[in-house]
Every structure is written in C-alpha cells, then in structure tokens.
Design a protein around this motif. Structure first.
Motif, short mmCIF file in Angstrom:
data_model
loop_
_atom_site.label_atom_id
_atom_site.label_comp_id
_atom_site.label_asym_id
_atom_site.label_seq_id
_atom_site.Cartn_x
_atom_site.Cartn_y
_atom_site.Cartn_z
N HIS A 14 -25.99 43.88 -20.76
CA HIS A 14 -25.17 44.22 -19.60
C HIS A 14 -25.97 45.11 -18.65
O HIS A 14 -25.92 44.95 -17.43
N ALA A 15 -26.71 46.08 -19.21
CA ALA A 15 -27.50 46.99 -18.37
C ALA A 15 -28.52 46.21 -17.54
O ALA A 15 -28.71 46.46 -16.36
N ARG A 16 -29.16 45.23 -18.18
CA ARG A 16 -30.15 44.41 -17.47
C ARG A 16 -29.51 43.71 -16.27
O ARG A 16 -30.02 43.77 -15.15
N ALA A 39 -33.49 49.95 -21.96
CA ALA A 39 -32.76 48.99 -21.11
C ALA A 39 -32.57 49.49 -19.68
O ALA A 39 -32.24 48.70 -18.81
N VAL A 40 -32.79 50.78 -19.45
CA VAL A 40 -32.50 51.35 -18.14
C VAL A 40 -33.80 51.79 -17.46
O VAL A 40 -34.59 52.55 -18.05
N GLY A 41 -34.03 51.30 -16.24
CA GLY A 41 -35.29 51.60 -15.55
C GLY A 41 -35.44 53.07 -15.20
O GLY A 41 -36.54 53.63 -15.32
N ALA A 54 -21.48 50.38 -14.08
CA ALA A 54 -22.07 51.16 -15.18
C ALA A 54 -21.78 50.45 -16.49
O ALA A 54 -20.91 49.58 -16.57
N VAL A 55 -22.52 50.83 -17.52
CA VAL A 55 -22.25 50.31 -18.86
C VAL A 55 -22.12 51.49 -19.82
O VAL A 55 -22.86 52.47 -19.72
N VAL A 56 -21.14 51.37 -20.72
CA VAL A 56 -20.92 52.42 -21.72
C VAL A 56 -21.29 51.83 -23.08
O VAL A 56 -20.63 50.89 -23.54
N GLY A 57 -22.33 52.36 -23.69
CA GLY A 57 -22.87 51.79 -24.93
C GLY A 57 -24.11 50.98 -24.61
O GLY A 57 -24.04 49.98 -23.87
N LEU A 58 -25.27 51.43 -25.11
CA LEU A 58 -26.54 50.74 -24.82
C LEU A 58 -27.11 50.12 -26.10
O LEU A 58 -28.28 50.25 -26.40
N GLY A 59 -26.22 49.46 -26.87
CA GLY A 59 -26.68 48.82 -28.11
C GLY A 59 -27.06 47.37 -27.88
O GLY A 59 -27.52 46.99 -26.81
N ALA A 109 -29.21 41.62 -11.42
CA ALA A 109 -28.60 40.34 -11.02
C ALA A 109 -28.20 40.30 -9.55
O ALA A 109 -27.91 39.23 -9.03
N GLY A 110 -28.14 41.47 -8.91
CA GLY A 110 -27.78 41.49 -7.49
C GLY A 110 -26.28 41.48 -7.24
O GLY A 110 -25.83 41.49 -6.10
N VAL A 111 -25.50 41.43 -8.31
CA VAL A 111 -24.03 41.42 -8.17
C VAL A 111 -23.51 42.85 -8.01
O VAL A 111 -22.48 43.08 -7.42
N THR A 112 -24.25 43.81 -8.57
CA THR A 112 -23.85 45.22 -8.56
C THR A 112 -25.05 46.08 -8.18
O THR A 112 -26.20 45.65 -8.29
N THR A 113 -24.76 47.31 -7.77
CA THR A 113 -25.81 48.32 -7.81
C THR A 113 -25.58 49.13 -9.08
O THR A 113 -24.45 49.19 -9.58
#
Ligand SMILES: NC(=O)c1ccc[n+]([C@@H]2O[C@H](COP(=O)([O-])OP(=O)(O)OC[C@H]3O[C@@H](n4cnc5c(N)ncnc54)[C@H](O)[C@@H]3O)[C@@H](O)[C@H]2O)c1
Length: 357
Positions: free
Chosen positions: A29-31, A54-56, A18-23, A36-40
């Motif tokens: 980071h959200a992208r 930034a979030v689908g 997860a990411v905290v802060g979408l600035g 990137a396939g490293v995380t879900t």
C-alpha cells in the motif's frame, strides 16, 4: 461518464493518503500511495518503524496514528489504509475516524462480528467513508469471470467452487485460516454467485499445533439455490488459487495466481446421448482462454476507494456491510465446524441506520 473520463472536467487533485501498518501488506500500500499518482503521500505509521524500506522519506514514518494526525492541516491524511494485524483494526480505525480520516480497512474487517459492528458504528458516527480491502474482487480474472456470469454466458449458475491452498505464512499470529484466508472466498462466493449465503456446513483440521485451525472445507448454498464449496488450507506444499463457476452452458475457471480465465464450453450432445434418450448430460466442448488486461488489483482497489471518497455513487469499493458479512460467514463456518451441524445464515446489516460506505 465519470469525471476521470471527461476531457473537459477540471483535473482531479490527488487525495493525501497514509498507511497504518508497514508489514507484508502495508508495504505494498505504501508503494502505491507514493508512486501510483492517485494520492500524494501523507505518511505511514508503524511502532516498529519501516523494516521493509517501503517509505522513501524516513521523516514520514510515525510511531502512532496521533503523531501522524498532529501534522499541519494541509499535510494531514484525508484517507488512510489500515494494514495492521486484524485484532488491531478497531483501535486504529477509532483514532483515524476521530480525526476525520476516511478509512480503507484490510480484510478481514475485524476478528469477530461484534467488533466489526463496533468499527462500522464508529465510522458512521464520524461521518467519514469506509471500505474493506477484499482485494480479490479487483483481480482481473475474477472481475472478468463475474462480468461474464452476470452477462449470462453460463446460463443458469449451478455451483461456485473456490480453492486457496498453500504453505503456512509464519507472519500470521492472531487468527486461523478461516478468518485470515477463507474470508476472501466467503466474500467471493456470493459476489460471483449473485446472491447471499443461506446455509453452510464445515470441517476443519488443526495439524500445526496452533490454537487456530489450519484447514477448512465448506459446503453451502446461496439464496437462489446455487451451491458452493470452499477449500482453504495452510498445509499444502504448493500454492493453488482457483475459482470455478459451473452453469448450464459450461464452466469458467479463474486462476488468480496467474490471473488467467478459461471457458470450458459444453459440447454438442452426441448421438450416443441421443440414442440413450433417457440420459441428458454434458460433453467436452471448445476451450477458450481469454486475454485480459492485468492491472494491479491493489491499485484498482485504491482507485475505487478514492472515487468513493470523492463522491462516486458506485465505484466498486467493498462496503463495510459486505466486510461484516464476510466476518459473519467466517463466524458461521467456525460454529458449523465446532457443532458438526449445518448452520443457517441470516443476511447481516451492521445497524439500522443508512450506510455511508
Ligand atoms: N488483502 C489481502 O490479500 C491481505 C493479505 C495479507 C494480509 N492482509 C491483511 O492485512 C493486515 C495486515 O497483515 P500483514 O500480513 O501485513 O501483517 P504483518 O504482521 O506483516 O504487518 C503488520 C504491521 O503492523 C504493525 N503494527 C502493529 N500494531 C500497529 C499499530 N497499532 N499501529 C501501526 N502499526 C502497527 C506491525 O509492526 C507490522 O509491521 C491484516 O488484517 C491481514 O488480514 C490482507
């Protein structure tokens, strides 16, 4: 061989991130967390919502960390990237680590050494992993520069110089150029030079009418005698990002805007020098620009953090103590500028307890 390189190793389950802060930073980071396939992707937190798109999935944007952590156990994040304004790092980290979430905190780790220590103590007490987003260490040109310096290409290193100049980004509200930008350089000089900073002096300028400084010039020394200079500002009408390491065999120059690395070798000593006999010096030799693979630094940083959480002993993630050291150096720079004196810097450790990283 790491598990990722071993074809016989079982596939690695991506961590829930997860990411905290979408600035400005959080959206990148959200992208990567989503693509990137490293995380879900376990979600994002921002009280202002997803202003940058930034979030689908809009259902994965939450107004508070508590709402993010209220999700069912198999959807809750295992790791979170903290990309809120620097003065909000501590409260966000406290909420996350209380929920058992490993944290990658954007740089600078905190607005002061005292707050950085409090943050580190909370991470350690929670028994989770923490790291700091000094993403410049993932820049391909700087990584290759360091590899060559440590490999002895320059011989003895004499001096490290960094320049980070450019216009003012209006989004910065809570800190000056020393904490916002020079923390990159204060982290880099020791990392590249191979030892910690022992003394420094600094000059600042306040030209934009803000409470904080908008230009800083630092001169200092590392433990092994290497000297360094760091020039950072928000007053220049063009962006400059250059790091130079000068040694006995020449100079390596990294441009981190273009991720280029160039080696300027010392030339052969000329007969003119020989004739002078009493004079020793360098002349211009061959110039080599290296071809580098250019992986996105933020992705390299995320991979290193995931490897740390999975138990890799030395994945190259920037430790919390290293993050504290950069904050401590920024504090020393501001004290040096205010007092107009050279400041001695002591090696920092957050606590006497063993580091979890
Ligand atoms: N690594 C780098 O190169 C780099 C570059 C820029 C910024 N940063 C760091 O990233 C952090 C964020 O900087 P930025 O430029 O993205 O700032 P920003 O102002 O663009 O974005 C911050 C976001 O956090 C949100 N926010 C504020 N309080 C919050 C809270 N309690 N919970 C959740 N969201 C909250 C805001 O609404 C905003 O959208 C800072 O620490 C900064 O120093 C690092």
């Amino acid at each position: 061989m790491s598990p990722a390189d071993d074809p016989a190793a079982p596939p690695v389950r991506p961590l829930r991130g997860a990411v905290v802060g979408l600035g400005m930073m959080g959206r990148h980071h959200a992208r990567l967390l989503q693509t990137a396939g490293v995380t879900t992707f376990a979600g994002a937190v921002d009280p202002e919502g997803d202003r940058h798109g930034a979030v689908g999935d809009p259902a994965l944007v939450f107004p508070t960390v508590h709402r993010l952590l209220d999700r069912p156990a198999d959807e809750r994040p295992e790791i979170a990237i903290v990309a809120v304004p620097t003065e909000e790092h501590l409260p966000a980290v406290l909420d996350l680590v209380a929920g058992g979430v490993h944290v990658l905190v954007e740089k600078p780790l905190a607005e002061s050494p005292a707050v950085a220590r409090e943050l580190i103590a909370a991470v350690r007490a929670a028994g989770v992993h923490g790291a700091v987003g000094h993403v410049e260490r993932c820049n391909p040109a700087l990584r290759e520069l360091r590899r060559r310096v440590l490999g002895g290409q320059l011989g003895q290193v004499f001096h490290v110089a960094t320049e980070r100049l450019g216009p003012f980004p209006a989004r910065i509200r809570d800190v000056g150029v020393v904490k916002d930008l020079a923390t990159h350089d204060l982290d880099l000089v020791g990392w590249l030079g191979g030892s910690g900073v022992t003394t420094l002096a600094a000059q600042t300028q306040h030209r934009m009418g803000r409470p904080h400084e908008d230009l800083v010039n630092v001169v200092g020394r590392l433990e092994d005698g290497t000297t360094f200079t760091t020039m950072v500002d928000w007053l220049s009408p063009t962006k400059v990002r250059q790091t130079r390491v000068l040694g006995e065999r020449g100079m390596l120059v990294a441009d981190t805007l273009t991720a280029d690395l160039t080696f300027y070798a010392n030339g052969e000593v000329t007969s003119e020098w020989d004739a002078a006999r009493t004079l020793r010096g360098v002349s211009e030799g061959d110039v080599t620009r290296y071809a580098l693979s250019r992986r996105e630094p933020l992705l390299v940083e995320l991979e290193a953090f995931c490897a740390l959480v999975r138990g890799d002993e030395d994945p190259g993630a920037v430790t919390l103590d290293e993050g504290l050291a950069a904050v401590d150096l920024a504090d020393a720079v501001l004290r040096a500028a205010a007092s107009q004196e050279t400041v001695r810097v002591l090696p920092v450790r957050a606590t006497d307890t063993e580091e979890i990283r």
